[in-house]
Design a protein around this motif. Structure first.
Motif, PDB file in Angstrom:
ATOM      1  N   PHE A 131       0.812  -1.215   0.000  1.00  0.00           N
ATOM      2  CA  PHE A 131       0.000   0.000   0.000  1.00  0.00           C
ATOM      3  C   PHE A 131       0.845   1.265   0.000  1.00  0.00           C
ATOM      4  O   PHE A 131       0.293   2.364   0.008  1.00  0.00           O
ATOM      5  N   GLY A 132       2.154   1.121   0.031  1.00  0.00           N
ATOM      6  CA  GLY A 132       3.039   2.281  -0.015  1.00  0.00           C
ATOM      7  C   GLY A 132       3.623   2.699   1.323  1.00  0.00           C
ATOM      8  O   GLY A 132       4.324   3.705   1.395  1.00  0.00           O
ATOM      9  N   PHE A 133       3.349   1.941   2.379  1.00  0.00           N
ATOM     10  CA  PHE A 133       3.967   2.253   3.668  1.00  0.00           C
ATOM     11  C   PHE A 133       5.459   1.968   3.583  1.00  0.00           C
ATOM     12  O   PHE A 133       5.877   0.976   2.981  1.00  0.00           O
ATOM     13  N   ARG A 134       6.250   2.837   4.195  1.00  0.00           N
ATOM     14  CA  ARG A 134       7.695   2.676   4.216  1.00  0.00           C
ATOM     15  C   ARG A 134       8.192   2.810   5.648  1.00  0.00           C
ATOM     16  O   ARG A 134       7.637   3.577   6.443  1.00  0.00           O
ATOM     17  N   GLU A 135       9.268   2.083   5.947  1.00  0.00           N
ATOM     18  CA  GLU A 135       9.846   2.144   7.285  1.00  0.00           C
ATOM     19  C   GLU A 135      10.374   3.545   7.541  1.00  0.00           C
ATOM     20  O   GLU A 135      11.130   4.090   6.749  1.00  0.00           O
ATOM     21  N   LEU A 136       9.974   4.095   8.670  1.00  0.00           N
ATOM     22  CA  LEU A 136      10.415   5.425   9.070  1.00  0.00           C
ATOM     23  C   LEU A 136      11.469   5.323  10.168  1.00  0.00           C
ATOM     24  O   LEU A 136      12.457   6.047  10.156  1.00  0.00           O
ATOM     25  N   LEU A 156       8.705  -1.575  14.061  1.00  0.00           N
ATOM     26  CA  LEU A 156       8.997  -0.654  12.971  1.00  0.00           C
ATOM     27  C   LEU A 156       7.862   0.349  12.907  1.00  0.00           C
ATOM     28  O   LEU A 156       6.689  -0.033  12.900  1.00  0.00           O
ATOM     29  N   LEU A 157       8.216   1.609  12.892  1.00  0.00           N
ATOM     30  CA  LEU A 157       7.243   2.658  12.641  1.00  0.00           C
ATOM     31  C   LEU A 157       7.222   2.838  11.131  1.00  0.00           C
ATOM     32  O   LEU A 157       8.257   3.121  10.522  1.00  0.00           O
ATOM     33  N   MET A 158       6.058   2.626  10.535  1.00  0.00           N
ATOM     34  CA  MET A 158       5.920   2.752   9.088  1.00  0.00           C
ATOM     35  C   MET A 158       4.992   3.916   8.788  1.00  0.00           C
ATOM     36  O   MET A 158       4.068   4.208   9.552  1.00  0.00           O
ATOM     37  N   ARG A 159       5.266   4.566   7.649  1.00  0.00           N
ATOM     38  CA  ARG A 159       4.489   5.751   7.281  1.00  0.00           C
ATOM     39  C   ARG A 159       4.091   5.693   5.812  1.00  0.00           C
ATOM     40  O   ARG A 159       4.867   5.281   4.964  1.00  0.00           O
ATOM     41  N   LEU A 160       2.893   6.179   5.574  1.00  0.00           N
ATOM     42  CA  LEU A 160       2.380   6.367   4.220  1.00  0.00           C
ATOM     43  C   LEU A 160       2.030   7.837   4.071  1.00  0.00           C
ATOM     44  O   LEU A 160       1.339   8.401   4.926  1.00  0.00           O
ATOM     45  N   ILE A 161       2.532   8.451   3.019  1.00  0.00           N
ATOM     46  CA  ILE A 161       2.140   9.819   2.681  1.00  0.00           C
ATOM     47  C   ILE A 161       1.052   9.671   1.620  1.00  0.00           C
ATOM     48  O   ILE A 161       1.341   9.286   0.487  1.00  0.00           O
TER      49      ILE A 161
END
Length: 172
Positions: A131-136, A156-161
């Protein structure tokens, strides 16, 4: 499971029966230190900035997703699918529906969607990455561990913009 055999729907109120079914899924999916329990689940759903999506197959609840909103961020706080229903696209359906609720179904979309995942949950990480989440960031000792008094497992904190497009998974 064929397309259309599973339905994802939002739930605004928690009945005792629904709570019991979701707790059984939670118990099978998460270690005791990561479970919300009945009181935590019910309290989460009561908050107006939070949401609950439930996946149903025939007459059975087979998965759920909890999400939350804040002023500029949104969070997927818990995703669980019953063990016998994994690998059938239910997790993807739940994440897509949660992103739709968080990003496109609100007047003020968040600038980011965050989640925490255990690095050892490889399939969950792959799902979120689709879905586009990436490890932050890697968070040391994030998950409590009842076996160790000196800290727990990392997360892991993952983020999606979010983009203005549809919140659907990227092609593999």
């Amino acid at each position: 499971m064929q397309q259309g055999e599973c339905r994802v729907r939002p739930v605004a109120a928690m009945s005792e029966g629904l709570c019991t079914e979701l707790l059984a899924i939670e118990e099978a999916a998460f270690p005791p230190c990561e479970r919300l329990g009945a009181a935590g689940l019910q309290a989460f759903v009561l908050q107006r900035t939070n949401g609950l999506l439930v996946a149903e197959a025939q007459t059975r609840r087979v998965g759920y997703c909890l999400f939350a909103r804040s002023a500029s961020s949104a969070f997927i706080t818990k995703l669980a699918v019953g063990a016998s229903f994994r690998g059938r696209g239910i997790g993807s359906s739940l994440v897509a529906a949660a992103l739709h609720e968080l990003v496109t179904a609100t007047r003020r979309p968040p600038t980011e969607v965050l989640l925490h995942v255990d690095p050892q949950r490889v399939e969950a990480r792959r799902l979120y990455e689709k879905f586009g989440f990436r490890e932050l960031e890697r968070l040391s000792g994030y998950y409590p561990d009842h076996e160790s008094p000196f800290g727990g497992r990392d997360a892991l904190l993952m983020r999606l913009i979010p983009s203005m497009g549809s919140p659907s998974p990227s092609p593999a």
